[in-house]
Design a protein around this motif. Structure first.
Motif, PDB file in Angstrom:
ATOM      1  N   MET A 186      16.262 -17.570  -0.792  1.00 37.12           N
ATOM      2  CA  MET A 186      15.591 -17.593   0.544  1.00 37.12           C
ATOM      3  C   MET A 186      14.204 -17.136   0.371  1.00 37.12           C
ATOM      4  N   GLN A 187      13.311 -17.830   0.834  1.00 40.11           N
ATOM      5  CA  GLN A 187      11.984 -17.535   1.021  1.00 40.11           C
ATOM      6  C   GLN A 187      11.683 -16.556   2.207  1.00 40.11           C
ATOM      7  N   SER A 188      11.041 -15.494   1.984  1.00 37.57           N
ATOM      8  CA  SER A 188      10.828 -14.160   3.019  1.00 37.57           C
ATOM      9  C   SER A 188       9.369 -13.845   2.910  1.00 37.57           C
ATOM     10  N   PRO A 189       8.823 -13.947   4.051  1.00 31.77           N
ATOM     11  CA  PRO A 189       7.388 -13.330   4.043  1.00 31.77           C
ATOM     12  C   PRO A 189       7.091 -11.906   3.695  1.00 31.77           C
ATOM     13  N   LYS A 190       6.098 -11.651   2.893  1.00 32.91           N
ATOM     14  CA  LYS A 190       5.826 -10.145   2.574  1.00 32.91           C
ATOM     15  C   LYS A 190       4.868  -9.754   3.421  1.00 32.91           C
ATOM     16  N   ASP A 191       4.240 -10.498   4.287  1.00 28.33           N
ATOM     17  CA  ASP A 191       3.213 -10.179   5.079  1.00 28.33           C
ATOM     18  C   ASP A 191       3.690 -10.310   6.482  1.00 28.33           C
ATOM     19  N   GLN A 192       4.750 -10.384   6.894  1.00 32.67           N
ATOM     20  CA  GLN A 192       5.341 -10.132   8.437  1.00 32.67           C
ATOM     21  C   GLN A 192       6.005  -9.167   8.604  1.00 32.67           C
ATOM     22  N   GLU A 224      11.460   2.179  12.535  1.00 31.03           N
ATOM     23  CA  GLU A 224      10.705   1.839  11.362  1.00 31.03           C
ATOM     24  C   GLU A 224      10.063   0.515  10.956  1.00 31.03           C
ATOM     25  N   SER A 225       9.087   0.294  11.056  1.00 30.38           N
ATOM     26  CA  SER A 225       8.632  -1.190  10.557  1.00 30.38           C
ATOM     27  C   SER A 225       8.720  -1.538   9.192  1.00 30.38           C
ATOM     28  N   ILE A 226       9.130  -2.650   8.928  1.00 32.57           N
ATOM     29  CA  ILE A 226       9.356  -3.095   7.273  1.00 32.57           C
ATOM     30  C   ILE A 226       9.099  -4.607   7.441  1.00 32.57           C
ATOM     31  N   SER A 227       8.595  -5.293   6.288  1.00 27.91           N
ATOM     32  CA  SER A 227       8.278  -6.681   6.003  1.00 27.91           C
ATOM     33  C   SER A 227       9.816  -7.203   5.890  1.00 27.91           C
ATOM     34  N   LYS A 228       9.503  -8.371   6.261  1.00 27.91           N
ATOM     35  CA  LYS A 228      10.978  -9.307   6.220  1.00 27.91           C
ATOM     36  C   LYS A 228      11.473  -9.397   4.529  1.00 27.91           C
ATOM     37  N   PHE A 229      10.297  -9.331   3.735  1.00 30.18           N
ATOM     38  CA  PHE A 229      10.752  -9.414   2.369  1.00 30.18           C
ATOM     39  C   PHE A 229      11.541  -8.104   2.143  1.00 30.18           C
ATOM     40  N   GLU A 230      10.773  -6.997   2.438  1.00 30.46           N
ATOM     41  CA  GLU A 230      11.480  -5.861   1.915  1.00 30.46           C
ATOM     42  C   GLU A 230      12.901  -5.509   2.473  1.00 30.46           C
ATOM     43  N   PHE A 231      12.806  -5.847   3.621  1.00 29.13           N
ATOM     44  CA  PHE A 231      14.402  -5.681   4.646  1.00 29.13           C
ATOM     45  C   PHE A 231      15.517  -6.455   3.904  1.00 29.13           C
ATOM     46  N   ASN A 232      14.961  -7.688   3.515  1.00 34.27           N
ATOM     47  CA  ASN A 232      15.827  -8.636   2.662  1.00 34.27           C
ATOM     48  C   ASN A 232      16.264  -8.153   1.353  1.00 34.27           C
ATOM     49  N   ARG A 233      15.280  -7.251   0.659  1.00 36.82           N
ATOM     50  CA  ARG A 233      15.370  -6.955  -0.480  1.00 36.82           C
ATOM     51  C   ARG A 233      16.408  -5.852  -0.518  1.00 36.82           C
ATOM     52  N   GLN A 234      16.253  -4.878   0.498  1.00 38.64           N
ATOM     53  CA  GLN A 234      17.178  -3.812   0.566  1.00 38.64           C
ATOM     54  C   GLN A 234      18.666  -4.170   0.985  1.00 38.64           C
ATOM     55  N   ILE A 235      18.680  -5.197   1.790  1.00 37.62           N
ATOM     56  CA  ILE A 235      20.051  -5.725   1.977  1.00 37.62           C
ATOM     57  C   ILE A 235      20.815  -6.208   0.378  1.00 37.62           C
ATOM     58  N   LEU A 236      19.888  -7.094  -0.014  1.00 39.29           N
ATOM     59  CA  LEU A 236      20.304  -7.485  -1.159  1.00 39.29           C
ATOM     60  C   LEU A 236      20.807  -6.315  -2.326  1.00 39.29           C
ATOM     61  N   GLU A 237      20.032  -5.350  -2.403  1.00 34.61           N
ATOM     62  CA  GLU A 237      20.389  -4.031  -3.115  1.00 34.61           C
ATOM     63  C   GLU A 237      21.702  -3.313  -2.530  1.00 34.61           C
ATOM     64  N   LYS A 238      21.812  -3.148  -1.216  1.00 37.59           N
ATOM     65  CA  LYS A 238      22.914  -2.601  -0.902  1.00 37.59           C
ATOM     66  C   LYS A 238      24.257  -3.311  -1.112  1.00 37.59           C
ATOM     67  N   PHE A 239      24.159  -4.501  -1.132  1.00 36.40           N
ATOM     68  CA  PHE A 239      25.377  -5.321  -1.287  1.00 36.40           C
ATOM     69  C   PHE A 239      25.762  -5.849  -2.749  1.00 36.40           C
ATOM     70  N   GLY A 248       9.477 -13.753  -2.399  1.00 33.71           N
ATOM     71  CA  GLY A 248       8.428 -13.192  -1.559  1.00 33.71           C
ATOM     72  C   GLY A 248       7.519 -14.349  -1.230  1.00 33.71           C
ATOM     73  N   ILE A 249       6.927 -14.843   0.061  1.00 36.10           N
ATOM     74  CA  ILE A 249       6.051 -15.733   0.100  1.00 36.10           C
ATOM     75  C   ILE A 249       4.691 -14.985   1.085  1.00 36.10           C
ATOM     76  N   ASP A 250       4.008 -15.812   1.087  1.00 36.33           N
ATOM     77  CA  ASP A 250       2.784 -15.565   2.271  1.00 36.33           C
ATOM     78  C   ASP A 250       3.271 -16.305   3.548  1.00 36.33           C
ATOM     79  N   SER A 251       3.024 -15.816   4.669  1.00 39.51           N
ATOM     80  CA  SER A 251       3.522 -16.479   5.919  1.00 39.51           C
ATOM     81  C   SER A 251       2.759 -17.655   6.221  1.00 39.51           C
ATOM     82  N   LYS A 252       1.510 -18.143   5.317  1.00 41.10           N
ATOM     83  CA  LYS A 252       0.447 -19.302   5.696  1.00 41.10           C
ATOM     84  C   LYS A 252       1.311 -20.347   5.446  1.00 41.10           C
ATOM     85  N   HIS A 253       2.603 -20.269   4.266  1.00 42.66           N
ATOM     86  CA  HIS A 253       3.435 -21.399   3.865  1.00 42.66           C
ATOM     87  C   HIS A 253       4.242 -21.635   4.823  1.00 42.66           C
TER      88      HIS A 253
END
Length: 303
Positions: A186-192, A224-239, A248-253
């Motif tokens: 899953m590609q997830s923006p680090k800057d959104q 709390e505000s969080i990047s979409k990448f970090e949110f997904n990372r926390q989900i992966l870690e929890k499960f 993690g990608i740049d949203s320009k892509h």
């Protein structure tokens, strides 16, 4: 709110509509009627809301005191590619419900993405602007809702939760699970940045909106505000999922543009409802505690 109150919930097969039907039927005395295009566990009426004759047919069956309108096409790529379908589903259906049920209190699900400012943390008074076609249809639909005598416009951040049944459009968490199941990254923006919120907090807020008879426009998301990448990372870690499934990608892509700083303030709704939204960490814990066994079965079923 007494037993005589009738509430029509559209999109009863979607994440919010399904959970709202289930939750409100369990803990309130209200008569809950679910509607969708197809059969489902909480669907009482099958109807195509883009066809006003179908909406008129609903009126011959029930006269709702409140409409909770969650039905929509929210996939931004589909909305860009099939703009008429998107407009009909998101705008025409809303206009039809407003026209046929002018006396009902109308609770409409819009989106946090109507805001697009460099600073983020937008409250309800911030300027709105459509950065893609999906957002434009939500703003167009809001105009119809604002003409109602009583209305609530809910502008939620990204809503996440586990659902067992198939959906036309998967919520954020289910998209991640689907990728893991197919062994895709899953590609997830680090800057959104955003304020994701668990579906159970959304439906509890709906209950309180109805009980307290509030009206107006309300943001709702985590505090709390969080990047979409970090949110997904926390989900992966929890499960306990392998981190190789996340990139993690740049949203320009990304193909479809969305606000980079899509963060909102939910102070107003918490103040109006006398309800504090739990910390994001607690919401992720709740997701894990309530769905970990179902998630294991889902991932084990590769059919």
């Amino acid at each position: 709110m007494g037993e005589e109150k009738t509430i029509l919930i559209t999109g009863a097969n979607g994440l919010v509509g399904h959970r709202a039907c289930e939750y409100l039927r369990k803990i309130t005395p209200w008569k809950i009627i679910g509607t969708s295009r197809r059969e489902g566990a909480h669907v009482d009426l099958i109807a195509n809301l883009t066809d006003i004759s179908d909406v008129d047919r609903i009126r011959t069956t029930i006269h709702p005191d409140i409409i909770i309108h969650t039905a929509a096409i929210s996939r931004t790529d589909v909305c860009e590619q099939e703009q008429k379908l998107c407009y009909d589903t998101n705008v025409t259906a809303t206009a039809n419900l407003c026209k046929v049920f002018p006396e009902a209190k109308f609770i409409f699900f819009s989106t946090y993405a109507v805001y697009d400012t460099p600073e983020g943390r937008c409250d309800e008074e911030c300027e709105t602007r459509a950065s893609n076609y999906y957002i434009q249809t939500k703003l167009d639909a809001e105009e119809h809702v604002q003409k109602m005598a009583e209305y609530v416009i809910v502008r939620p951040s990204v809503i996440f939760g586990y659902v067992e049944h198939l959906q036309d459009s998967k919520n954020y968490f289910m998209q991640l699970l689907a990728n893991i199941r197919m062994k895709k990254v899953m590609q997830s923006p680090k800057d959104q940045y955003f304020n994701p919120i668990h579906v159970d907090i959304i439906v509890e807020s709906l209950k309180r909106i109805i009980e307290r008879e509030v009206c107006g426009t309300f943001n709702v998301g985590s505090n709390e505000s969080i990047s979409k990448f970090e949110f997904n990372r926390q989900i992966l870690e929890k499960f306990g999922f392998d981190s190789e499934y996340l990139e993690g990608i740049d949203s320009k892509h990304l193909t479809v543009k969305r606000p980079a700083i899509g963060t909102i303030s939910s102070a107003k709704i918490q103040r109006e409802l006398l309800y504090e939204i739990p910390p994001l960490e607690k919401m992720i814990d709740t997701l894990y505690l309530t769905s970990s066994e179902e998630v294991k079965r889902y991932l084990a079923d590769s059919r």
